[in-house]
Design an enzyme around this catalytic site. Structure first.
Site, PDB file in Angstrom:
ATOM      1  N   SER A 172      -9.554   1.534   2.971  1.00  0.00           N
ATOM      2  CA  SER A 172      -8.711   2.347   2.126  1.00  0.00           C
ATOM      3  C   SER A 172      -7.594   1.571   1.419  1.00  0.00           C
ATOM      4  O   SER A 172      -6.912   2.138   0.567  1.00  0.00           O
ATOM      5  CB  SER A 172      -8.076   3.457   2.974  1.00  0.00           C
TER       6      SER A 172
ATOM      7  N   SER B 159     -10.093  -0.733   7.066  1.00  0.00           N
ATOM      8  CA  SER B 159      -9.397  -0.576   5.781  1.00  0.00           C
ATOM      9  C   SER B 159      -8.703  -1.822   5.250  1.00  0.00           C
ATOM     10  O   SER B 159      -8.241  -1.829   4.110  1.00  0.00           O
ATOM     11  CB  SER B 159      -8.372   0.565   5.877  1.00  0.00           C
TER      12      SER B 159
ATOM     13  N   LYS C 289       0.849  -1.191   0.000  1.00  0.00           N
ATOM     14  CA  LYS C 289       0.000   0.000   0.000  1.00  0.00           C
ATOM     15  C   LYS C 289       0.890   1.248   0.000  1.00  0.00           C
ATOM     16  O   LYS C 289       1.907   1.282   0.719  1.00  0.00           O
ATOM     17  CB  LYS C 289      -0.895  -0.038   1.244  1.00  0.00           C
TER      18      LYS C 289
END
Lengths: 482, 61
Positions: A164, A188, A86
């Site tokens: 996210s 997330s 990420k």
């Protein structure tokens, strides 16, 4: 060694199987990495999953791994296996944009601890993956709240991949990387794992170092693996977990993936709340979750109905995140650069976070202490909790996320609160959770979460492994993927 | 054009369908401030034993 073509099937194998092929010299690490990086660069944009490719660096590292393997130097099952991280995690010398326009030129000198630990085991990061801007801390309205565009779901690109950790979810689901690192402050990892049909593990707070990761909430942020199975999550977690003096929240504990030492199913008490399903509008979704509860019963787990007591879990979690984020991003907000973010709701949410008082924050942290105490008592009666990761399939890209329609029947009077607040409450208490693919509705995956006491990550993962030994939801592939 | 650029050009995701805000920035700010007040009042009305300390730990090392 001459170059050998890499079959697309290779990218769907478990990390152990990929590593075994490398050790057996079926192909070189260089060839595998080139193929993996090319695949991510070629297909990642299809899902807005790629934030920044690391091909050149990855191939250079792969050549070093080949030399090691030729010398018989092995470093465990992640050696030579590609992964994605990420874009919230720093990768030394390369852009780390946090999915946000105001940080688009940002670079750090050093790797995040989690990336460094994987590197030491020979894992190869082939790309930074897309994410919701600033991990969505201000509260975003649309999936497009990202520098790379909305995370598109490999099962249906008109739907969101969740956030996210959007790129981590879609890249793993589409077979672009065998696993990825994500992060969770509140939902997330579990949300994109459920929406994309992958297995995502939210570790106990403090188990994995956040050093080098963007902070959204110092007391809630967690880094965890998103993989195609619970076994792979265990392997990756063992690699990235452990104490780190550079992370003030580090618990200083290690993690060893050893499912063989977990007691038999008949001795693992599972708490669940059928009342949660009463809220769900979609009959097929309810049937899928009901069938999953039944599947756990068939596996021999003693099942017991439980409920969380009434507490302002969501208000406490929202307040803590907003207060900590308002301090972390104080300069961004005060300078007005926050207006460069993509999502209007998120911009205004961050601005409004300045309105919280110290009293609000301390009250929320006191509620948190009560929530921790509540869980200590709850886990005297059960060993794990079972609850839907999300009670809906992935939403359409155009659906506003702050006003979801047609998901819950709020008019239903519940006998008890069930586990409907578990997402907020579990994050407040820093509990480990694992989202497992558990079925499909309208061709879209659903996820069921297993949650337990702090530092019972091994128990959570083992329950997941045993479920996946008897189910194949996690092995399904989105239509049209290579 | 590099192969990477070509791939981005050819395979970049189709633009997402319109995601139009139906509210102005000022309205969203007002709503966000209202959410802060709602959270604050929800917390305020929740009774907590006076002995309950906040759940954070400061390690002085």
């Amino acid at each position: 060694m001459s170059s050998k073509p890499i079959s697309p099937e290779t990218f769907w194998l478990s990390v152990r199987d990929i590593n075994a092929k490398l050790i057996a010299n079926e192909f070189s690490c260089e060839d595998l990495t080139k193929a993996a990086a090319e695949r991510l660069e070629r297909l990642g944009p299809k899902y807005n999953a790629l934030a920044h490719p690391l091909t050149k660096i990855a191939v250079k590292r792969a050549k070093e791994i080949d030399k090691e393997l030729r010398r018989g130097r092995t470093r465990g099952p992640l050696q030579g296996v590609a992964y994605g991280a990420k874009d919230l995690l720093s990768f030394g010398g390369e852009p780390t944009r946090w999915g946000a326009k105001p940080f688009e030129t940002q670079k750090f000198e050093d790797h995040a601890t989690a990336i460094l630990r994987l590197d030491k085991l020979g894992a190869i990061c082939v790309g930074k993956l897309g994410m919701v801007e600033l991990a969505g801390g201000g509260g975003y309205r649309y999936p497009a709240a990202s520098l790379t565009g909305p995370g598109l779901n490999p099962w249906d690109i008109t739907r969101w991949s969740g956030g996210s950790s959007s790129g981590s979810g879609s890249a793993v689901a589409a077979g672009l990387v065998p696993y990825a690192l994500g992060s969770e402050t509140w939902g997330s990892i579990l949300t994109p794992a459920a929406y994309c049909g992958v297995t995502g593990h939210r570790p106990t707070y403090g188990l994995v170092s956040r050093h080098g990761a963007m902070a959204l909430s110092w007391t809630l942020d967690k880094i965890g693996p998103m993989c195609r199975s619970a076994v792979d999550c265990g392997i990756v977690l063992q690699a990235i977990a452990g104490g780190d003096s550079a992370d003030p929240g580090s618990a200083g504990k290690s993690f060893y993936y050893a499912p063989q030492f977990i007691r038999p199913n008949a001795e693992i008490r599972v708490g669940f709340a059928p009342a949660d399903l009463d809220l769900i509008v979609d009959e097929e979704v309810r049937k899928t979750f009901t069938a999953t509860y039944e599947a756990f019963r068939q596996l021999g787990f003693p099942m017991k109905e439980v409920a969380l007591p009434e507490m302002p879990y969501s208000a406490a979690a929202s307040t803590i995140i907003a207060c900590e984020a308002s301090s972390i991003f104080e300069e961004l907000i005060a300078s007005g650069k926050v207006d460069q973010l993509a999502d209007q709701n998120q911009i205004q949410g961050l601005k409004a976070s300045f309105d919280y008082s110290a009293r609000d924050y301390l009250k929320a942290m006191r509620v948190r202490a009560l929530a921790q105490e509540m869980f200590r008592k709850l886990f005297e009666d059960v060993d794990v909790l079972l609850a839907p990761s999300r009670i809906n399939i992935a939403s359409k890209l155009t659906d506003p996320l702050d006003k979801p329609a047609g998901i819950t029947r709020e008019s239903v009077t519940m006998k008890n609160r069930g586990l409907r607040d578990l997402s907020a409450a579990g994050n407040l208490a820093g509990l480990p959770a694992l989202s497992l693919p558990c079925g499909f509705v309208q061709g879209m995956p659903l996820g069921m979460s297993v949650i337990s006491r702090p530092f019972q990550d091994s128990l959570v993962l083992t329950v997941g492994v045993r479920y996946q030994e008897k189910s194949d939801w996690h092995k399904r592939r989105p239509p049209g993927t290579e | 054009m590099r192969r990477r650029d070509l791939a981005w050009f050819l395979l970049a995701a189709p633009p997402a369908a319109s995601q139009t805000n139906t509210t102005t920035a000022a309205e969203d700010l007002t709503a966000a401030k209202e959410r802060v007040k709602t959270n604050s009042s929800e917390l305020a009305k929740f009774a907590i034993p006076i002995s309950t300390e906040p759940a954070f730990v400061f390690k002085a090392y």
